[in-house]
Design a protein around this motif. Structure first.
Motif, PDB file in Angstrom:
ATOM      1  N   ARG A   1      10.008   7.906  -0.913  1.00 35.51           N
ATOM      2  CA  ARG A   1      11.317   8.340  -0.526  1.00 35.51           C
ATOM      3  C   ARG A   1      11.578   7.595   0.643  1.00 35.51           C
ATOM      4  O   ARG A   1      13.288   7.294   0.719  1.00 35.51           O
ATOM      5  N   SER A   2      11.005   7.615   0.732  1.00 35.49           N
ATOM      6  CA  SER A   2      11.566   6.276   2.813  1.00 35.49           C
ATOM      7  C   SER A   2      12.350   4.632   2.238  1.00 35.49           C
ATOM      8  O   SER A   2      13.055   4.097   2.480  1.00 35.49           O
ATOM      9  N   GLY A   3      11.869   4.576   1.480  1.00 36.52           N
ATOM     10  CA  GLY A   3      11.761   3.130   0.542  1.00 36.52           C
ATOM     11  C   GLY A   3       9.994   2.257   1.190  1.00 36.52           C
ATOM     12  O   GLY A   3      10.474   0.527   0.663  1.00 36.52           O
ATOM     13  N   VAL A   4       9.836   2.593   2.068  1.00 34.97           N
ATOM     14  CA  VAL A   4       8.703   1.946   2.968  1.00 34.97           C
ATOM     15  C   VAL A   4       7.270   0.800   1.966  1.00 34.97           C
ATOM     16  O   VAL A   4       7.243  -0.334   1.862  1.00 34.97           O
ATOM     17  N   TYR A   5       7.332   1.591   1.088  1.00 35.38           N
ATOM     18  CA  TYR A   5       6.589   1.258   0.183  1.00 35.38           C
ATOM     19  C   TYR A   5       6.363  -0.280  -0.322  1.00 35.38           C
ATOM     20  O   TYR A   5       6.216  -1.742  -0.634  1.00 35.38           O
ATOM     21  N   MET A   6       8.485  -0.295  -0.838  1.00 34.79           N
ATOM     22  CA  MET A   6       8.699  -1.356  -1.181  1.00 34.79           C
ATOM     23  C   MET A   6       9.270  -2.971  -0.119  1.00 34.79           C
ATOM     24  O   MET A   6       9.105  -3.630  -0.524  1.00 34.79           O
ATOM     25  N   VAL A   7       9.830  -2.243   0.909  1.00 34.18           N
ATOM     26  CA  VAL A   7       9.671  -3.016   1.848  1.00 34.18           C
ATOM     27  C   VAL A   7       7.945  -3.742   2.555  1.00 34.18           C
ATOM     28  O   VAL A   7       8.390  -5.294   2.060  1.00 34.18           O
ATOM     29  N   TYR A   8       7.162  -3.246   2.310  1.00 39.27           N
ATOM     30  CA  TYR A   8       6.148  -3.891   2.728  1.00 39.27           C
ATOM     31  C   TYR A   8       5.879  -4.343   1.960  1.00 39.27           C
ATOM     32  O   TYR A   8       5.095  -6.237   1.746  1.00 39.27           O
ATOM     33  N   ALA A   9       5.916  -4.503   0.577  1.00 37.30           N
ATOM     34  CA  ALA A   9       5.820  -4.772  -0.528  1.00 37.30           C
ATOM     35  C   ALA A   9       6.195  -6.459  -0.694  1.00 37.30           C
ATOM     36  O   ALA A   9       5.168  -7.202  -1.052  1.00 37.30           O
ATOM     37  N   LYS A  10       7.572  -6.042  -0.464  1.00 38.65           N
ATOM     38  CA  LYS A  10       8.868  -7.575  -0.215  1.00 38.65           C
ATOM     39  C   LYS A  10       7.624  -9.227   1.158  1.00 38.65           C
ATOM     40  O   LYS A  10       8.208  -9.390   0.879  1.00 38.65           O
ATOM     41  N   GLU A  11       6.958  -7.456   1.754  1.00 42.91           N
ATOM     42  CA  GLU A  11       6.640  -9.130   3.477  1.00 42.91           C
ATOM     43  C   GLU A  11       5.134  -9.164   3.237  1.00 42.91           C
ATOM     44  O   GLU A  11       4.919 -10.428   3.186  1.00 42.91           O
ATOM     45  N   PHE A  12       4.638  -8.888   2.266  1.00 49.31           N
ATOM     46  CA  PHE A  12       3.025  -8.997   2.986  1.00 49.31           C
ATOM     47  C   PHE A  12       1.805  -8.055   1.190  1.00 49.31           C
ATOM     48  O   PHE A  12       1.502  -9.588   1.264  1.00 49.31           O
ATOM     49  N   ILE A  13       3.057  -8.241   0.109  1.00 49.86           N
ATOM     50  CA  ILE A  13       2.566  -8.400  -1.094  1.00 49.86           C
ATOM     51  C   ILE A  13       2.456  -9.846  -1.735  1.00 49.86           C
ATOM     52  O   ILE A  13       4.104 -10.200  -1.956  1.00 49.86           O
ATOM     53  N   ASP A  14       1.550 -10.420  -2.371  1.00 50.07           N
ATOM     54  CA  ASP A  14       2.049 -11.306  -3.094  1.00 50.07           C
ATOM     55  C   ASP A  14       2.918  -9.888  -4.595  1.00 50.07           C
ATOM     56  O   ASP A  14       2.503  -9.754  -5.219  1.00 50.07           O
ATOM     57  N   PRO A  15       3.852 -11.648  -5.026  1.00 50.19           N
ATOM     58  CA  PRO A  15       4.704 -11.371  -5.836  1.00 50.19           C
ATOM     59  C   PRO A  15       4.514 -11.179  -7.364  1.00 50.19           C
ATOM     60  O   PRO A  15       5.153 -10.201  -7.674  1.00 50.19           O
ATOM     61  N   SER A  16       3.559 -11.465  -7.325  1.00 45.64           N
ATOM     62  CA  SER A  16       3.161 -11.716  -8.277  1.00 45.64           C
ATOM     63  C   SER A  16       2.144  -9.564  -8.851  1.00 45.64           C
ATOM     64  O   SER A  16       2.082  -9.372  -9.949  1.00 45.64           O
ATOM     65  N   GLN A  17       1.857  -9.542  -7.911  1.00 47.50           N
ATOM     66  CA  GLN A  17       1.394  -7.925  -7.947  1.00 47.50           C
ATOM     67  C   GLN A  17       2.443  -6.628  -7.951  1.00 47.50           C
ATOM     68  O   GLN A  17       2.500  -5.949  -8.390  1.00 47.50           O
ATOM     69  N   VAL A  18       3.860  -7.794  -7.241  1.00 47.24           N
ATOM     70  CA  VAL A  18       5.406  -6.251  -7.339  1.00 47.24           C
ATOM     71  C   VAL A  18       5.504  -6.221  -8.641  1.00 47.24           C
ATOM     72  O   VAL A  18       6.445  -7.401  -8.824  1.00 47.24           O
ATOM     73  N   ASP A  19       5.397  -4.944  -9.317  1.00 46.59           N
ATOM     74  CA  ASP A  19       6.216  -4.845 -10.052  1.00 46.59           C
ATOM     75  C   ASP A  19       7.121  -3.450 -10.557  1.00 46.59           C
ATOM     76  O   ASP A  19       6.838  -2.591  -9.689  1.00 46.59           O
ATOM     77  N   SER A  20       7.605  -3.371 -11.371  1.00 49.66           N
ATOM     78  CA  SER A  20       8.440  -2.190 -11.742  1.00 49.66           C
ATOM     79  C   SER A  20       7.439  -0.726 -11.092  1.00 49.66           C
ATOM     80  O   SER A  20       6.436  -0.953 -12.114  1.00 49.66           O
ATOM     81  N   VAL A  21       7.919   0.214 -10.631  1.00 51.40           N
ATOM     82  CA  VAL A  21       7.907   1.529 -10.252  1.00 51.40           C
ATOM     83  C   VAL A  21       8.627   2.436 -10.428  1.00 51.40           C
ATOM     84  O   VAL A  21       9.615   2.383  -9.713  1.00 51.40           O
ATOM     85  N   ASN A  22       8.267   3.917 -11.135  1.00 52.86           N
ATOM     86  CA  ASN A  22       9.127   4.894 -10.999  1.00 52.86           C
ATOM     87  C   ASN A  22       8.389   6.181 -10.176  1.00 52.86           C
ATOM     88  O   ASN A  22       7.582   6.132 -10.266  1.00 52.86           O
ATOM     89  N   ILE A  23       8.614   5.899  -8.975  1.00 54.26           N
ATOM     90  CA  ILE A  23       8.708   6.729  -8.216  1.00 54.26           C
ATOM     91  C   ILE A  23       8.883   8.448  -8.436  1.00 54.26           C
ATOM     92  O   ILE A  23       8.069   9.326  -7.850  1.00 54.26           O
TER      93      ILE A  23
END
Length: 1008
Positions: free
Chosen positions: A980-1002
């Motif tokens: 809910r806080s969006g921490v998962y996406m903030v972390y993903a954009k900064e530390f996860i390889d962009p190729s791993q960041v796919d669309s998510v329905n939380i």
């Protein structure tokens, strides 16, 4: 006097705290901007004005202390956005129209012209006007670009002069990809203003420098170039028109050739600089200094026409080919400088036996190599590097002049070097310093020569004296401030406290203060140098009035003492309260006690000093502890590229979730909170959560196949198959020789050979597949493995040869030369000490402890059902938590850090009690531990491949977390807060390889 000194000390503490805070704040801000921009997709496409202007202007608006942001490519494309609000001078210097809020400077190689494209935009990003001007600017050749391309870290430049702003500043740059660099410019105006504001007296000096004596900033105490006076000198009309027709000329300014040419606070400085400035002012010449290149780079820039005028250089035939020289303006005598252990060099043979440190593109280098082509030498970028190399004994000698040798020997605290011999003993020659201009500016050199010849001799001598130029190599003549500075270099503190000294020079007493701080990712020092007479001057004139006031006050106190007991009791009670605050570490709440009683006021001051000292000591200790913790974590991360950055990412993610929980004003987390000390303990616990991995063997950390044991043993087994293959062929040819007249038997033998080799191929293929460990091993596989393992082969060499004493003791007696194809031998098993079983039971660790510590048996390892780790190795991996607790529980931590072991040692526990090492249940699990567990698992799921785990894209990682929540392994409220806080996406954009960041329905994971 003492109170004055105390006031000066307080002033220094304020200066240090503010400089340290601003520096730390600037680094944090810069890291935030660059890391955010680096990931932005617009930085990887075309250098589009609209997209990049929008992006960069928003960043500069959000961080107004930055002066400019720019992007450059290895092909010399360049796009810069300048915040015009940064300086009132910019509109005039950039010739911008009124109302310009943003200036874009672009070099577009697609236009195939060497042009700056200037575009001026208002606050709404509407184009006001544009223009073009020629340039030789090559972004890829700039130090900020080249240094950023060499590393994944942020590069921070030394202060240098910004070309368009004409003011000093610092560049932070970071590699975007293999061809692009993003950079931010900051001016150092905030530091220079702060230094001026906090100078104790007008004639005091403040210096920020490193342990080598290299100064980053200092208050200006340079000699005045206006000392020069000119005799009758006037420009002719033709000369005047010529000077007016010249553009702004770029002039070299090297970093550290004191006292002739060096950089101070990002500005040009030195004897040659002062001379040239005075000449330029006299003839009306417009010049601007460029000071972010090495000497050899300046010469290269001059060759390509990107530097117009150079100075402080010696004449040579090679340089005569590229520029026009002025008349000489200063005589230089060169000397042979050597390590102190080398005797006087008197012959050419002795000279050629030396190892020389030579400057890259230095004239003395050219001179020596022309005279002695077989010279043994090593090239260096600058003079300090050459001097340190000789002082350390890495090389034997270098060439230097009288004016720089003694100064730099003291400045850099070099005690192992000496003057050995005048260079003219080997190369008779008198050197001079010259100006050199581009050939197209030859008339300018004639004008400069005329102007130099008109300088009054006495004023030129005064300029020399102001820079302490002297040919005496041993007796260095320097200013009192330089003397104090060189003395401080021998007193550099090893702690974070401030140190104060009183020093007398030529009858004048100086108060000096110095303290260590962090700057530019290395140890730095801040110092103030104050003449005591200046410090005390304001107090002498008020002395008698103050004395009279004190006497009157004392008499008044005596008369009113019996009416004033409350005046004593109240401050005493307040002092007791302050004492309790210090005991409870509430240092920020400790304030002075207002009282007119001298003794109580002094006691109040003492308590304030003690409070600040305790606070500073605690801050120093915490800084040390944090640095040590991060060092340990970094060392653990770097043990294996498979776990790289895990120890640093878990605390970042953990703090993100923790902050989100604290910020909740309603719902499950509304009553949750943590003090700063508790948050700090949580963060340190996160940094140390894998500290126990320091005991985990690398062979297990890196085990990517079942037969890995420092190397992949599959090749040993393959060699045995090769032996069986050759045995089959040998047997075939032996039998063929015996049955040469039996065609039918020979065909049978050929068929048997083919079948045997086919079986060997199939058997080895099975072992190779099992070794990789991707598929689950079936019962059929295990049965086949047993059969293969029992295949026999003949050995002919003694197994005991070449073994150590310990290995021989482990080796069973060899009774036969027939061995099994797959080997499970007793010597491949390491027995676990019995005391370890006892320790686990005593500490309530519920993990099942394997009987053996290690089993390297080949068949045993190939029989692993899933993955590549044996039961013993998996236990060793999981045992890192036990080792973490064991290590941390032995550390004498302060009271407010007592929870660090708990935070670090519970990240593998599960709410349902299925975790390890103690199988804690939900009732034993605090909120910080629940957050830590989720952070550790999520980072591991999304981290680069590990030998024993596969990486996942974002949606799959969240699926796995959700399954663990559903199975009561992880806390549901923490998981939903994470989403809910969006921490998962903030972390993903900064530390996860962009190729791993796919669309998510939380929403599919959240409760209604």
């Amino acid at each position: 006097m003492q109170s004055t000194i105390n006031a000066s000390e307080k002033n220094f503490y304020e200066l240090f705290d503010r400089v340290d805070f601003r520096n730390e704040n600037l680094n944090r801000q810069n890291q935030t901007i660059l890391n955010l921009l680096q990931q932005h997709p617009d930085l990887k496409g075309d250098l589009s004005t609209s997209k990049l202007l929008q992006l960069f202007s928003e960043s500069l608006t959000q961080f107004p202390k930055a002066y400019a942001i720019y992007l450059a490519t290895s092909e010399n494309e360049f796009f810069e956005v300048i915040n015009m609000a940064h300086s009132d001078r910019l509109e005039e210097q950039l010739q911008a129209p009124t109302g310009t809020a943003w200036t874009v400077i672009q070099v577009d190689i697609k236009r195939k012209t060497n042009n700056y494209h200037f575009q001026y935009f208002d606050a709404q990003l509407r184009l006001l006007s544009e223009k073009f001007s020629t340039t030789e600017y090559k972004a890829s050749q700039r130090p900020w670009f080249q240094n950023a391309m060499k590393s994944t870290d942020i590069y921070q430049s030394k202060p240098y002069l910004f070309w368009h702003l004409k003011a000093p500043g610092i560049t932070f740059s970071k590699k975007v990809n293999d061809t692009r660099v993003i950079a931010i410019d900051y001016t150092i105006e905030h530091l220079t203003n702060l230094f001026k504001h906090l100078k104790p007296t007008k004639d005091s000096q403040i210096i920020l420098f490193n342990r080598y004596g290299e100064k980053y900033f200092e208050t200006d105490v340079s000699p005045d170039s206006s000392l020069l006076k000119f005799e009758d000198f006037k420009l002719s009309k033709q000369e005047s028109d010529y000077i007016k027709s010249l553009p702004l000329l770029k002039v070299s300014n090297q970093a550290n050739w004191e006292p002739f040419d060096f950089v101070q606070n990002g500005h040009e400085n030195g004897f040659s600089i002062a001379l040239l400035k005075s000449l330029a002012e006299r003839i009306g010449l417009q010049i601007q200094f460029v000071n972010d290149y090495r000497w050899d780079e300046f010469l290269e820039e001059f060759k390509h026409g990107r530097i117009d005028l150079m100075h402080s250089l010696l004449h040579s035939e090679e340089r005569e080919k590229i520029g026009v020289f002025s008349d000489p303006y200063y005589s230089i005598d060169n000397f042979l400088m050597t390590h102190k252990s080398i005797n006087k060099i008197e012959t050419t043979e002795q000279l050629l036996a030396l190892r020389f440190a030579l400057g890259r593109s230095w004239q003395s280098t050219e001179l020596l190599l022309n005279k002695f082509p077989n010279l043994n030498y090593q090239l260096y970028d600058d003079l300090p590097a050459m001097m340190r190399a000789v002082d350390a004994g890495e090389v034997d000698a270098w060439i230097d002049n009288a004016e720089t040798f003694a100064r730099n020997r003291q400045k850099y605290q070099l005690t192992n070097i000496k003057v050995n011999q005048a260079l003219d003993a080997f190369i008779p020659r008198q050197d001079h310093l010259y100006f050199m201009a581009q050939p197209k500016y030859a008339p300018l050199i004639d004008i400069l020569n005329r102007a130099m010849n008109s300088i009054e001799p006495r004023s030129f001598k005064r300029l020399e004296q102001s820079w302490y130029l002297d040919e005496n190599l041993e007796a260095l003549k320097i200013s009192p401030y330089e003397n104090l500075f060189f003395q401080l270099l021998n007193k550099l503190p090893s702690d974070g406290d401030a140190h104060f000294y009183k020093t007398e020079i030529d009858g004048q007493v100086y108060l000096t203060a110095i303290s260590a701080m962090d700057y530019d990712k290395e140890a730095a020092y801040l110092a103030t140098l104050v003449p005591l007479s200046s410090l005390l001057a304001p107090y002498y004139q008020e002395f008698y009035l103050s004395l009279l006031a004190i006497i009157i006050s004392l008499l008044t106190l005596l008369l009113l003492a019996h009416f004033s007991s409350a005046l004593i009791v109240r401050p005493i009670n307040e002092l007791m309260k302050r004492n309790k605050l210090i005991a409870n570490r509430a240092f920020d709440k400790v304030t002075p006690v207002e009282t007119h009683i001298k003794e109580l006021a002094e006691l109040s001051d003492t308590l304030m000093t003690v409070s600040k000292s305790f606070q500073q000591y605690e801050k120093t200790q915490e800084t040390f502890l944090q640095g040590l913790v991060k060092l340990i974590a970094e060392a653990i991360d770097k043990r294996s590229h498979h776990t790289y950055s895990h120890c640093s990412r878990v605390p970042k993610l953990g703090i993100m979730i923790l902050d989100a929980a604290i910020e909740q004003k309603e719902g499950y987390f509304k009553s949750f909170g943590m003090s700063e000390d508790e948050k700090q303990a949580f963060e340190l616990g996160a940094w140390l959560h894998d500290a126990g991995k320091i005991t985990t063997p690398e062979s297990i950390l890196e085990k990517s196949t079942k037969l890995d044991a420092f190397y992949n043993r599959i090749h040993e087994i393959r060699m045995r198959f090769e032996v069986l293959w050759r045995d089959a062929e040998i047997h075939y040819y032996q039998q063929m020789a015996k049955s040469s007249d039996n065609q039918e038997l020979q065909e049978q033998l050929k068929q048997q050979l083919n079948e045997t080799q086919k079986r060997l191929q199939d058997d080895y293929q099975l072992i190779a597949d099992l070794n990789i460990g991707k598929e689950r091993v079936t019962e059929e596989n295990l049965a086949k493995l047993d059969m293969i393992g029992e295949i026999k082969w003949h050995s002919h060499f003694d197994k005991s040869l070449g073994l150590s004493k310990f290995q021989l003791e482990q080796l069973p007696k060899q009774n036969s030369n027939i061995e099994s194809l797959l080997q499970d031998y007793p010597e491949q098993i390491m027995i676990r000490p019995a005391k370890e079983h006892v320790y686990y039971k005593q500490q309530d660790f519920t993990m099942t402890v394997p009987k053996h510590e290690l089993n390297l048996g080949e068949k045993y390892n190939l029989s692993i059902v899933r993955g590549t780790l044996t039961h013993e190795e998996r236990f060793k991996m999981e045992e890192h938590v036990v080792m973490t607790l064991k290590l941390l529980e032995q550390v004498p931590l302060p009271q407010h850090y007592q929870n660090i072991p708990k935070y670090a040692g519970t990240h593998h526990e599960k709410l349902d009690g299925s975790g390890y090492p103690r199988q804690l249940t939900a009732e034993q699990f605090g909120m910080p531990e629940r957050i830590m567990a989720l952070a550790d698992i999520f980072e591991a799921l999304t981290a680069p491949d590990r030998p024993y785990k596969r990486t996942h894209n974002l949606s799959r990682a969240l699926d796995i977390l959700y399954e663990m929540v559903e199975n009561n392994k992880l806390d549901r409220d923490v998981f939903e807060l994470f989403l809910r806080s969006g921490v998962y996406m903030v972390y993903a954009k900064e530390f996860i390889d962009p190729s791993q960041v796919d669309s998510v329905n939380i929403h599919k994971y959240l409760r209604n």
